[in-house]
Design an enzyme around this catalytic site. Structure first.
Site, short mmCIF file in Angstrom:
data_model
loop_
_atom_site.label_atom_id
_atom_site.label_comp_id
_atom_site.label_asym_id
_atom_site.label_seq_id
_atom_site.Cartn_x
_atom_site.Cartn_y
_atom_site.Cartn_z
N MET A 171 -11.77 -6.07 4.80
CA MET A 171 -11.02 -5.12 5.63
C MET A 171 -10.73 -5.75 6.99
SD MET A 171 -10.47 -2.55 3.75
CE MET A 171 -9.55 -1.71 5.03
N ASP A 206 -6.97 -6.58 3.74
CA ASP A 206 -6.37 -5.25 3.80
C ASP A 206 -6.39 -4.69 5.23
OD1 ASP A 206 -5.43 -2.71 3.27
OD2 ASP A 206 -7.16 -2.08 2.06
N HIS A 222 -8.28 1.25 -4.26
CA HIS A 222 -9.26 1.03 -3.19
C HIS A 222 -9.92 2.37 -2.87
CE1 HIS A 222 -9.78 -0.17 1.35
NE2 HIS A 222 -10.94 -0.05 0.74
N HIS A 225 -1.14 -1.19 -4.38
CA HIS A 225 -2.44 -0.89 -3.75
C HIS A 225 -2.51 0.61 -3.48
CE1 HIS A 225 -6.06 -1.95 -1.44
NE2 HIS A 225 -5.67 -1.03 -0.56
N SER A 240 0.84 -1.20 0.00
CA SER A 240 0.00 0.00 0.00
C SER A 240 0.87 1.25 0.00
CB SER A 240 -0.91 0.01 1.22
OG SER A 240 -1.51 1.29 1.32
N MET A 246 -8.98 8.20 -0.12
CA MET A 246 -9.90 8.50 1.00
C MET A 246 -10.41 9.93 0.87
SD MET A 246 -7.51 7.08 4.07
CE MET A 246 -6.79 5.44 4.02
N ASP A 288 -4.73 3.69 -1.99
CA ASP A 288 -5.85 4.02 -1.09
C ASP A 288 -6.33 5.45 -1.31
OD1 ASP A 288 -6.13 1.64 0.58
OD2 ASP A 288 -4.08 2.08 1.22
N MET A 319 -12.18 4.61 -0.85
CA MET A 319 -12.89 4.78 0.43
C MET A 319 -13.58 6.13 0.36
SD MET A 319 -9.89 3.19 2.77
CE MET A 319 -8.74 3.31 1.41
C1 DX5 Z 1 -6.68 1.30 5.38
C2 DX5 Z 1 -6.16 1.09 3.98
C3 DX5 Z 1 -5.05 0.11 3.93
C4 DX5 Z 1 -3.79 0.58 4.61
C5 DX5 Z 1 -3.00 -0.63 5.03
O1 DX5 Z 1 -7.77 2.14 5.34
O2 DX5 Z 1 -7.19 0.62 3.15
O3 DX5 Z 1 -4.77 -0.28 2.59
O4 DX5 Z 1 -3.01 1.39 3.79
O5 DX5 Z 1 -1.96 -0.22 5.84
P1 DX5 Z 1 -1.32 -1.17 6.95
O6 DX5 Z 1 -0.76 -2.35 6.24
O7 DX5 Z 1 -0.28 -0.30 7.58
O8 DX5 Z 1 -2.42 -1.55 7.90
ZN ZN Z 2 -6.65 -0.27 1.17
#
Ligand code: DX5
Ligand code: ZN
Length: 218
Positions: A138, A176, A67, A34, A9, A38, A36, A69
């Site tokens: 998750m 994840d 991903h 990956h 990630s 948000m 993320d 969010m």
């Molecule tokens: C959390 C994200 C994850 C995060 C994982 O909301 O979707 O992808 O980056 O990070 P670690 O491996 O540090 O939990």
């Molecule tokens: Zn993620």
């Protein structure tokens, strides 16, 4: 048989040295990037958006796994297709018309993923599992990297694997959040195909070795 893939990630990368960190992943045993995204509404944090993904895409040589969010992800399906996402994952909890969203992602030429928050039962996907390329389970509450792994995830992965088998679907299972060398093999054994890892990879002295340790340890 699980495929044992690793998706580092980028949220945990050093944004001031993004190109360097991307090259590390390119040269490693990792399978996907990956990404993320948000929005500060669906989750209590804002990460980054299109300009950063554009920069990542310039150097990344592996599958781009995005991903989302965010609320109302339908608005951005075409944007992420144009940015070069290969897999686009939306949250079950953010999609009142999930079937329509999945079709839109596929029509835009991407693989379609659905992420489940820790409290969401895998059985909610029973009637749509055939249409989904990937389910992202998750194992933390989404929003932040570096959180503690939720132990009930093993049960969820096993139930999801049984559902996929039962329905004769070929959906991949991604896990994840909070993935480390302490839970990776157990997750693969439970039926996971892809493990996302942020802090475990990028906080390591040698990220490439950390990736291999997740992928190959037993
Ligand atoms: C959390 C994200 C994850 C995060 C994982 O909301 O979707 O992808 O980056 O990070 P670690 O491996 O540090 O939990
Ligand atoms: Zn993620």
């Amino acid at each position: 048989m699980s495929s044992k893939m690793i998706a580092p990630s980028i949220l945990a990368a050093d944004f001031a040295n993004l190109q360097r960190d991307i090259e590390i992943i390119n040269k490693s045993d990792a399978d996907w990037f990956h990404i993320d995204i948000m929005d500060g509404v669906f989750v209590p944090n804002i990460s980054f958006g299109a300009p950063v993904l554009k920069a990542i895409k310039k150097y990344a040589t592996k599958t781009i796994d995005v991903h989302l969010m965010i609320v109302d992800p339908d608005r951005y399906v075409d944007t992420f297709a144009e940015l070069g996402a290969n897999i686009l994952t939306v949250h079950y909890e953010a999609c009142p018309h999930l079937h329509r969203t999945i079709q839109a992602i596929k029509s835009a030429g991407m693989k379609a993923g659905v992420a489940l928050n820790p409290h969401t039962n895998v059985n909610h996907l029973e009637n749509i599992i055939h249409d989904i390329d990937l389910v992202c389970v998750m194992s933390v509450n989404p929003g932040f990297g570096g959180q503690h792994f939720i132990e009930n995830t093993y049960n969820k992965v096993k139930s999801l694997k049984a559902l996929i088998k039962n329905k004769n679907a070929d959906t991949l299972i991604e896990v994840d959040g909070g993935v480390t060398d302490q839970n990776a093999q157990k997750l693969f054994n439970a039926g996971a195909d892809v493990l996302v890892a942020g802090s475990f990879v990028f906080n390591a002295n040698n990220p490439s070795e950390a990736i291999s340790s997740l992928k190959y340890s037993d």
